[in-house]
Write an enzyme that holds these catalytic residues in place. Structure first.
Site, PDB file in Angstrom:
ATOM      1  N   LYS A   1       0.912  -0.987   0.137  1.00 18.37           N
ATOM      2  CA  LYS A   1       0.005   0.047  -0.114  1.00 18.37           C
ATOM      3  C   LYS A   1       0.755   1.393  -0.088  1.00 18.37           C
ATOM      4  O   LYS A   1       0.579   2.186  -0.801  1.00 18.37           O
ATOM      5  CB  LYS A   1      -0.917   0.036   1.308  1.00 18.37           C
TER       6      LYS A   1
ATOM      7  N   ARG B   1      -9.010   1.535   9.127  1.00 19.90           N
ATOM      8  CA  ARG B   1      -8.639   0.233   9.841  1.00 19.90           C
ATOM      9  C   ARG B   1      -9.484  -0.733  10.521  1.00 19.90           C
ATOM     10  O   ARG B   1      -9.403  -1.959  11.030  1.00 19.90           O
ATOM     11  CB  ARG B   1      -7.296   0.168  10.671  1.00 19.90           C
TER      12      ARG B   1
ATOM     13  N   ARG C   1      11.470  -6.600   4.469  1.00 16.69           N
ATOM     14  CA  ARG C   1      11.365  -5.050   4.435  1.00 16.69           C
ATOM     15  C   ARG C   1      12.556  -4.364   5.120  1.00 16.69           C
ATOM     16  O   ARG C   1      12.630  -4.788   6.339  1.00 16.69           O
ATOM     17  CB  ARG C   1       9.984  -4.870   4.701  1.00 16.69           C
TER      18      ARG C   1
ATOM     19  N   ARG D   1      11.859  -2.387  10.847  1.00 17.95           N
ATOM     20  CA  ARG D   1      10.598  -1.991  11.789  1.00 17.95           C
ATOM     21  C   ARG D   1      10.606  -2.782  12.729  1.00 17.95           C
ATOM     22  O   ARG D   1      10.460  -3.877  12.721  1.00 17.95           O
ATOM     23  CB  ARG D   1       9.330  -1.449  11.001  1.00 17.95           C
TER      24      ARG D   1
ATOM     25  N   ARG E   1      -0.008  -8.713  13.516  1.00 19.10           N
ATOM     26  CA  ARG E   1      -0.793  -8.020  12.620  1.00 19.10           C
ATOM     27  C   ARG E   1      -1.524  -8.497  11.770  1.00 19.10           C
ATOM     28  O   ARG E   1      -2.482  -7.993  11.253  1.00 19.10           O
ATOM     29  CB  ARG E   1       0.417  -6.998  11.864  1.00 19.10           C
TER      30      ARG E   1
END
Ligand code: AMP
Length: 217
Positions: free
Chosen positions: A13, A88, A127, A160, A171
């Site tokens: 996203k 969300r 990532r 992160r 998550r």
């Protein structure tokens, strides 16, 4: 163009948001980026957000909704905006619908990026994010020219806190439980556009733009 991006963490996203916002000439508003900026600057909002985001949980709606309400009063949203990471859950979606109704400026489309869980895990564990400008890279799929350094601003790349395997699994559960219901919400509003989030970044952007031009006039 007033656009919302929906999709599991790792669907791309943030990356697509940058391309789409540039294509339509609208601001990219990422609630995750706003929280991370506040965490970096150690503001009161940042301290509160950190306790939730480090664990992969959602920041309470009362805080997030007010932050978004305030952001949508800025002048740059006059010609539209792209919301990335908000709403969300259904309560946030209803809140957004209400504040936009007050401005007679409803959402044009909710663009869903769909991706399998196995692929999500692969993308998120690899990532790496720039501490300075927030650009995302991947240790296999989108390597920076120099390991650990951002191509755009030479900032330091880091993993992160919420991209560890344990937090990612949590998550994904939070997404399935709390966020996925907004897909049915936007479908029932006639605003949902779904595209597969697989392939090259440029292919996905092209797919998104063509789906949006077919659906929004
Ligand atoms: P993101 O970069 O969109 O994955 O967001 C990172 C973290 O910020 C999330 O895991 C949440 O803790 C928090 N966050 C971002 N957007 C929202 C939202 N709309 N509601 C609640 N928490 C959010």
């Amino acid at each position: 163009m007033r656009l919302i991006l929906v999709g599991p963490p790792g669907a791309g996203k943030g990356t697509q948001a940058v391309h789409l916002a540039a294509h339509y000439g609208i601001p990219h508003i990422s609630t995750g980026d706003i929280f991370r900026l506040n965490i970096k600057n150690e503001t009161e909002l940042g301290k509160l957000a950190k306790s939730y985001s480090d664990a992969g949980n959602l920041v309470p709606d009362s805080v997030t909704n007010e932050m978004v309400r305030d952001r949508l009063t800025h002048g740059d949203v006059a010609n539209g905006f792209l919301l990335d990471g908000f709403p969300r859950n259904v309560a946030q979606a209803e809140f957004l619908r209400a504040i936009l109704a007050e401005k007679s400026a409803p959402i044009d489309a909710a663009l869903e990026f769909s991706l399998e869980d196995a692929e999500i895990l692969l993308r998120l564990t690899g990532r790496r994010t720039c501490r300075a400008c927030g650009t995302s890279f991947h240790i296999v799929f989108e390597k920076p020219a120099v390991d650990g350094i951002c191509d755009k601003c030479q900032g330091e790349l880091y993993q992160r806190q919420d991209d560890s395997e344990e937090v990612i699994t949590h998550r994904l559960a939070v997404y399935a439980e709390q966020t996925q219901p907004i897909i049915a919400f936007y479908r029932s509003e006639g605003l949902l556009i779904s595209i597969p989030a697989t392939g090259e970044v440029s292919e996905i952007s092209a797919r998104a733009i063509s789906a949006l031009s077919a659906a929004v006039n």
